[in-house]
Design a protein around this motif. Structure first.
Motif: not given
Length: 261
Positions: A91-112
């Motif tokens: 999940p840590y790698d998912i969070c970072a990858s989602y954050y960078q790929f989707m260009k979203c905020d931290i909370d959205t990446a954490i939720s994913a």
């Protein structure tokens, strides 16, 4: 191939390697002389569900096999005529990858990232003969082993040479080339003011878009330059602390080590 089951669902959260899995499954079926549907991969997930309900469910052509990739939580795991493949990633790698790929905020990446453990727990209730779990770390291994295991799950029984050929086709280097070629093609069409197929581009906002390969579905930025475990490089120290507090328990549940010091 199992003629009673004609549909393979690739169902997991984003940024877990599901696009790689989808393309490898499609290629395995192609090697088995199956007619793989849909021919091009839709962007909207509703299109996959509609395709299953309107076509795959009642399709009696033994050569037709459907590969449907979704990130939506599938409540009913007893989907008729179907097998399910799901992907696991830290999940840590998912969070970072989602954050960078989707260009979203931290909370959205954490939720994913946080949603994966619940999804995997749910899918593990499926009959083990109808469920295959792909670990992201196995995708990164330079080996045909995972392709061979997937082919057995699909009833395709590929040999080593065929499996190795498929792995090479969707290695990181080759996927990077697919993406680079599509980026250049889209850039050229924009500069020359040529017509662009709606499926060739993903519009995220004004002047914010990604190229998209119609055949494979790979998009700009699909391959991260970070290595597995380097998730902290995407965040500040305060953001890192917030992420650890939010998803450490989820990571442990999935078999990954705690990031708390």
């Amino acid at each position: 191939m199992d003629n009673k089951q004609n549909t393979i669902w690739i169902a997991t959260v984003p940024r877990t390697g599901s696009m790689w899995t989808t393309n490898v499954v499609r290629e395995i079926l192609n090697y088995s002389k199956m007619n793989v549907l849909p021919k091009t991969q839709p962007q909207a997930e509703d299109d996959y569900f509609n395709l299953f309900e309107r076509q795959a469910f009642s399709d009696q052509n033994e050569k037709n096999h459907y590969v449907l990739k979704v990130h939506i939580f599938i409540e009913d795991i007893n989907i008729p005529r179907s097998k399910l493949i799901t992907n696991i990633r830290n999940p840590y790698d998912i969070c970072a990858s989602y954050y960078q790929f989707m260009k979203c905020d931290i909370d959205t990446a954490i939720s994913a990232a946080s949603s994966l453990a619940k999804m995997i727990e749910h899918y593990k209730k499926i009959d083990e003969k109808k469920l295959f779990i792909v670990k992201y770390e196995e995708i990164e291994e330079p080996s045909s082993k995972l392709v061979l295991e997937l082919s057995e799950f699909l009833g395709a029984h590929l040999d080593e040479n065929a499996a190795l050929s498929i792995w090479k086709k969707f290695s990181k280097d080759n996927v990077r080339k697919i993406i680079a070629d599509n980026d250049k093609s889209l850039s050229d069409k924009i500069s020359k003011k040529q017509e662009i197929d709606a499926g060739e581009v993903v519009i995220l906002g004004k002047n914010n878009y990604r190229s998209r390969d119609l055949s494979t579905g790979f998009q700009t930025g699909h391959i991260s330059e970070r290595k597995t475990g380097e998730w902290r490089l995407a965040f500040s120290e305060s953001e890192t602390h917030k992420i650890v507090e939010a998803i450490d328990y989820e990571a442990i549940k999935l078999g990954y080590k705690s990031e708390k010091y």
